[in-house]
Motif scaffolding. Structure first.
Motif, PDB file in Angstrom:
ATOM      1  N   ASP A 113       0.736  -1.315   0.040  1.00 34.69           N
ATOM      2  CA  ASP A 113      -0.036   0.028  -0.011  1.00 34.69           C
ATOM      3  C   ASP A 113       0.870   1.296  -0.012  1.00 34.69           C
ATOM      4  O   ASP A 113       0.534   2.214   0.322  1.00 34.69           O
ATOM      5  CB  ASP A 113      -1.075   0.065   1.207  1.00 34.69           C
ATOM      6  CG  ASP A 113      -2.065  -1.101   1.169  1.00 34.69           C
ATOM      7  OD1 ASP A 113      -2.707  -1.284   0.117  1.00 34.69           O
ATOM      8  OD2 ASP A 113      -2.102  -1.818   2.219  1.00 34.69           O
ATOM      9  N   SER A 139      -7.052   6.760   4.469  1.00 38.69           N
ATOM     10  CA  SER A 139      -7.064   5.742   3.731  1.00 38.69           C
ATOM     11  C   SER A 139      -6.110   4.672   4.205  1.00 38.69           C
ATOM     12  O   SER A 139      -5.475   5.003   5.347  1.00 38.69           O
ATOM     13  CB  SER A 139      -6.524   6.170   2.233  1.00 38.69           C
ATOM     14  OG  SER A 139      -5.085   6.330   2.298  1.00 38.69           O
ATOM     15  N   SER A 140      -5.816   3.501   3.330  1.00 38.52           N
ATOM     16  CA  SER A 140      -4.945   2.370   3.800  1.00 38.52           C
ATOM     17  C   SER A 140      -3.620   2.564   3.371  1.00 38.52           C
ATOM     18  O   SER A 140      -2.538   1.988   3.581  1.00 38.52           O
ATOM     19  CB  SER A 140      -5.338   1.358   3.393  1.00 38.52           C
ATOM     20  OG  SER A 140      -5.399   1.140   1.955  1.00 38.52           O
ATOM     21  N   SER A 142       0.167   4.146   2.482  1.00 36.60           N
ATOM     22  CA  SER A 142       1.557   4.565   3.262  1.00 36.60           C
ATOM     23  C   SER A 142       2.092   5.529   2.351  1.00 36.60           C
ATOM     24  O   SER A 142       2.748   5.181   1.375  1.00 36.60           O
ATOM     25  CB  SER A 142       2.365   3.670   3.614  1.00 36.60           C
ATOM     26  OG  SER A 142       1.931   2.648   4.803  1.00 36.60           O
TER      27      SER A 142
END
Length: 250
Positions: A113, A139-140, A142
């Motif tokens: 991610d 959000s997910s 990074s």
């Protein structure tokens, strides 16, 4: 040599333009091979290919197709003994509305991610900062900001701190540590955890070659092995689950 000592000597190249004929990076398959071999000579065993993605210049489908084509070409000359493992990502140019974009998941490092964003080359507006904060916090993904040193002169002192507080990861290019005029600033930021990962941003074998080995030596001499180890920790976190091109079934 212990496992800890071996690991502390590693650096992962998180930013490169090694894929041939996709952007302003490598202009040939032979140049890409030379870049990979030089990278391995500098004791770098993992390298993320981050070709530019400009949504106003190329559709997502075309970009992904061209990136896959470049990866397949690399595989044809990739030697596990003389080349680093290559992972596919992108250097995504910031655009208005990026915080609500439905296709960012297609631009992360494959299998992760982790999303690298190239910010505008001016003082960032409140809206631009808010969009990055939104991606990081809501959000997910990074979020990784590419080559932070190129933006610093335009930003207010607290801007980077706001992004760091939101969990944004900061990438610096090797040159930031190598150039005498910026070295102290780079080392200070790394020591203060305002730089997390290192990239070569190599584009070719001439004017923008691989120089991570030199930067790593400067960091080690100035801040010790712990600084290298800390970068490795962040790098491994961001690459968790990543698939190298030889694992993707291309």
């Amino acid at each position: 040599m212990s496992e800890t000592e071996t690991r502390s000597r590693r650096v992962i190249d998180f930013h490169s333009h090694v894929l041939p004929n996709i952007d302003d990076g490598s202009s040939s398959l032979e140049m890409s091979r030379e870049i990979m071999e030089e990278t391995r000579r500098q004791k770098v065993k993992k390298m993320v290919a981050t070709p530019h993605f400009y949504p106003d210049r190329m559709s997502l489908d075309v970009f992904l197709s061209e990136r896959e084509k470049g990866a397949k070409a690399l595989l044809s000359v990739h030697d596990i003994d003389t080349c680093p493992s290559i992972f596919l990502g992108a250097e995504v140019a910031y655009y208005e509305g990026i915080g609500d974009s439905p296709f960012l998941g297609n631009l992360t490092i494959v299998g992760t991610d982790s999303l690298m964003i190239e910010m505008p080359f001016h003082k960032w507006s409140g809206k631009e900062i808010s969009e990055i904060l939104n991606i990081s916090l809501c959000s997910s993904f990074s979020v990784i900001l590419a080559h932070i040193e190129r933006y610093l002169n335009w930003q207010d002192p607290d801007t980077i701190n706001r992004l760091l507080d939101a969990g944004v990861f900061i990438q610096s290019n090797a040159e930031f540590f190598i150039e005498k005029e910026t070295r102290n600033k780079a080392l200070s930021m790394l020591k203060d955890d305002k730089i997390h990962i290192l990239g070569s941003d190599t584009h070719n074998t001439d004017t923008r070659p691989q120089m991570i080995g030199e930067a790593k030596a400067i960091i080690k001499d100035s801040l010790g092995e712990d600084a290298i180890e800390k970068m490795l920790y962040h790098s491994k976190t961001l690459l968790d689950g990543a698939l190298s091109i030889d694992q993707m079934g291309l």
